[in-house]
Scaffold this active site. Sequence first.
Site, PDB file in Angstrom:
ATOM      1  N   SER A  10      -4.636 -13.958  -9.366  1.00  0.00           N
ATOM      2  CA  SER A  10      -5.376 -12.926 -10.104  1.00  0.00           C
ATOM      3  C   SER A  10      -4.978 -12.843 -11.572  1.00  0.00           C
ATOM      4  O   SER A  10      -5.729 -12.311 -12.393  1.00  0.00           O
ATOM      5  CB  SER A  10      -5.166 -11.560  -9.431  1.00  0.00           C
ATOM      6  OG  SER A  10      -3.804 -11.361  -9.145  1.00  0.00           O
ATOM      7  N   SER A 141      10.723 -22.777 -11.236  1.00  0.00           N
ATOM      8  CA  SER A 141      11.044 -22.281 -12.578  1.00  0.00           C
ATOM      9  C   SER A 141      12.227 -23.071 -13.108  1.00  0.00           C
ATOM     10  O   SER A 141      12.984 -23.655 -12.332  1.00  0.00           O
ATOM     11  CB  SER A 141      11.432 -20.801 -12.479  1.00  0.00           C
ATOM     12  OG  SER A 141      12.030 -20.364 -13.677  1.00  0.00           O
ATOM     13  N   TYR A 154      16.751 -13.968  -8.733  1.00  0.00           N
ATOM     14  CA  TYR A 154      15.596 -14.803  -9.126  1.00  0.00           C
ATOM     15  C   TYR A 154      15.982 -16.286  -9.090  1.00  0.00           C
ATOM     16  O   TYR A 154      15.260 -17.120  -8.524  1.00  0.00           O
ATOM     17  CB  TYR A 154      15.129 -14.388 -10.518  1.00  0.00           C
ATOM     18  CG  TYR A 154      13.856 -15.072 -10.986  1.00  0.00           C
ATOM     19  CD1 TYR A 154      12.620 -14.713 -10.466  1.00  0.00           C
ATOM     20  CD2 TYR A 154      13.885 -16.062 -11.969  1.00  0.00           C
ATOM     21  CE1 TYR A 154      11.440 -15.329 -10.907  1.00  0.00           C
ATOM     22  CE2 TYR A 154      12.721 -16.673 -12.418  1.00  0.00           C
ATOM     23  CZ  TYR A 154      11.499 -16.301 -11.883  1.00  0.00           C
ATOM     24  OH  TYR A 154      10.338 -16.911 -12.323  1.00  0.00           O
TER      25      TYR A 154
HETATM   26  P1  NDP Z   1       2.454 -12.648 -13.309  1.00  0.00           P
HETATM   27  O1  NDP Z   1       3.336 -11.476 -13.101  1.00  0.00           O
HETATM   28  O2  NDP Z   1       1.675 -12.769 -14.551  1.00  0.00           O
HETATM   29  O3  NDP Z   1       1.433 -12.784 -12.060  1.00  0.00           O
HETATM   30  C1  NDP Z   1       1.935 -12.713 -10.751  1.00  0.00           C
HETATM   31  C2  NDP Z   1       0.841 -13.038  -9.771  1.00  0.00           C
HETATM   32  O4  NDP Z   1       1.423 -13.056  -8.451  1.00  0.00           O
HETATM   33  C3  NDP Z   1      -0.273 -12.001  -9.738  1.00  0.00           C
HETATM   34  O5  NDP Z   1      -1.485 -12.665  -9.438  1.00  0.00           O
HETATM   35  C4  NDP Z   1       0.144 -11.093  -8.585  1.00  0.00           C
HETATM   36  O6  NDP Z   1      -0.954 -10.431  -7.948  1.00  0.00           O
HETATM   37  C5  NDP Z   1       0.743 -12.129  -7.633  1.00  0.00           C
HETATM   38  N1  NDP Z   1       1.684 -11.556  -6.660  1.00  0.00           N
HETATM   39  C6  NDP Z   1       2.803 -10.851  -6.911  1.00  0.00           C
HETATM   40  N2  NDP Z   1       3.404 -10.515  -5.752  1.00  0.00           N
HETATM   41  C7  NDP Z   1       2.641 -11.032  -4.761  1.00  0.00           C
HETATM   42  C8  NDP Z   1       2.720 -11.009  -3.354  1.00  0.00           C
HETATM   43  N3  NDP Z   1       3.715 -10.386  -2.724  1.00  0.00           N
HETATM   44  N4  NDP Z   1       1.757 -11.629  -2.637  1.00  0.00           N
HETATM   45  C9  NDP Z   1       0.721 -12.256  -3.257  1.00  0.00           C
HETATM   46  N5  NDP Z   1       0.590 -12.310  -4.598  1.00  0.00           N
HETATM   47  C10 NDP Z   1       1.545 -11.700  -5.334  1.00  0.00           C
HETATM   48  O7  NDP Z   1       3.427 -13.904 -13.117  1.00  0.00           O
HETATM   49  P2  NDP Z   1       3.367 -15.383 -13.757  1.00  0.00           P
HETATM   50  O8  NDP Z   1       1.975 -15.854 -13.772  1.00  0.00           O
HETATM   51  O9  NDP Z   1       4.160 -15.375 -15.002  1.00  0.00           O
HETATM   52  O10 NDP Z   1       4.210 -16.188 -12.678  1.00  0.00           O
HETATM   53  C11 NDP Z   1       3.593 -16.952 -11.641  1.00  0.00           C
HETATM   54  C12 NDP Z   1       4.670 -17.818 -10.997  1.00  0.00           C
HETATM   55  O11 NDP Z   1       5.253 -18.663 -11.981  1.00  0.00           O
HETATM   56  C13 NDP Z   1       5.825 -17.017 -10.398  1.00  0.00           C
HETATM   57  O12 NDP Z   1       6.248 -17.646  -9.207  1.00  0.00           O
HETATM   58  C14 NDP Z   1       6.900 -17.102 -11.458  1.00  0.00           C
HETATM   59  O13 NDP Z   1       8.188 -16.951 -10.908  1.00  0.00           O
HETATM   60  C15 NDP Z   1       6.666 -18.500 -11.979  1.00  0.00           C
HETATM   61  N6  NDP Z   1       7.172 -18.735 -13.321  1.00  0.00           N
HETATM   62  C16 NDP Z   1       6.741 -18.008 -14.405  1.00  0.00           C
HETATM   63  C17 NDP Z   1       7.224 -18.294 -15.674  1.00  0.00           C
HETATM   64  C18 NDP Z   1       6.779 -17.574 -16.904  1.00  0.00           C
HETATM   65  O14 NDP Z   1       7.359 -17.822 -17.985  1.00  0.00           O
HETATM   66  N7  NDP Z   1       5.795 -16.715 -16.849  1.00  0.00           N
HETATM   67  C19 NDP Z   1       8.227 -19.354 -15.871  1.00  0.00           C
HETATM   68  C20 NDP Z   1       8.596 -20.060 -14.693  1.00  0.00           C
HETATM   69  C21 NDP Z   1       8.084 -19.759 -13.467  1.00  0.00           C
HETATM   70  P3  NDP Z   1      -1.511  -8.977  -8.491  1.00  0.00           P
HETATM   71  O15 NDP Z   1      -2.295  -9.280  -9.744  1.00  0.00           O
HETATM   72  O16 NDP Z   1      -2.376  -8.508  -7.378  1.00  0.00           O
HETATM   73  O17 NDP Z   1      -0.323  -8.143  -8.755  1.00  0.00           O
END
Ligand code: NDP
Length: 249
Positions: A10, A141, A154
């Site tokens: 999302s 990550s 984390y």
């Molecule tokens: P965001 O916080 O921007 O988005 C998180 C997404 O995960 C949202 O779509 C959210 O849904 C969904 N989500 C959270 N909890 C759950 C759950 N329990 N079940 C299903 N969906 C869930 O995060 P990022 O896009 O930044 O991160 C995405 C991935 O990339 C993560 O695994 C993060 O650890 C990893 N990552 C991110 C980095 C960064 O710099 N941003 C760097 C390295 C890794 P909703 O919108 O409904 O809340």
Amino acid sequence: MSAAIVTGASRGIGRGIALALAGAGWDVVVNYASNAAAAEEVAADVEKAGAKAAVVRADVADSQDRHRLVEEAYRAFGDIGLLVNNAGVAPSVRADILEAGEESFDRLVSINLKGPYFLTQLVANRMISAGTAGRIVTISSMSAYTASTNRGDYCITKSGLSMLTKLYAARLAEHGINVYEVRPGIIATDMTGGVKEKYDRLILDEGVTPIRRWGTPEDVGKAVVAIAGDLLPFSTGQVIDVDGGFHLK
Ligand code: NDP
């Protein structure tokens, strides 16, 4: 192309992956946890790109939700060729490992590690039953290898995903299912929004990312499209860093 399940599609990186896959001809199951409006917007964008979308709310930490997600995905598209384990959360508050509490640890392990472990198991078994030569991509990550002692929970979940990738790669190779780990660097999303100034300094002034810019969800999306295609048929258990060279420092 067949259909892909992208967890946490999302917002942020998951959204970038969903749209990149749609642009490459994949139909997409857009999973989210609570933000239905954002998920529907992503689905509309997937359809604008000429692909089909199905939106499924499911908490990846919850066993029943995981089963329902997979059932709904197969009902929508008949076959699934790709699972992207992207959904993940960072600790709400950073705490030194000498003081960190169990609540945050349990939450992060459930969402970031247990969710992908058992979702992969479910999807892999369905792929095997269907005889689908599939792909599984897990978003970890750079925290999988940097010991950030103020967010050990984390780091532990992300390094666990490296072993998840190796284990499933070894087990699923005979079934024609290749498994990969993608390690993003610093990517501009809601997750990093709260520390923008600090990362601006690290990236733009100090050059911790040799390619001196923030990564984008599109950068990660492009990497997943490359892996999900047939570019790496004889590679599995591989790590792909999408970090602008962060790991070199
Ligand atoms: P965001 O916080 O921007 O988005 C998180 C997404 O995960 C949202 O779509 C959210 O849904 C969904 N989500 C959270 N909890 C759950 C759950 N329990 N079940 C299903 N969906 C869930 O995060 P990022 O896009 O930044 O991160 C995405 C991935 O990339 C993560 O695994 C993060 O650890 C990893 N990552 C991110 C980095 C960064 O710099 N941003 C760097 C390295 C890794 P909703 O919108 O409904 O809340």
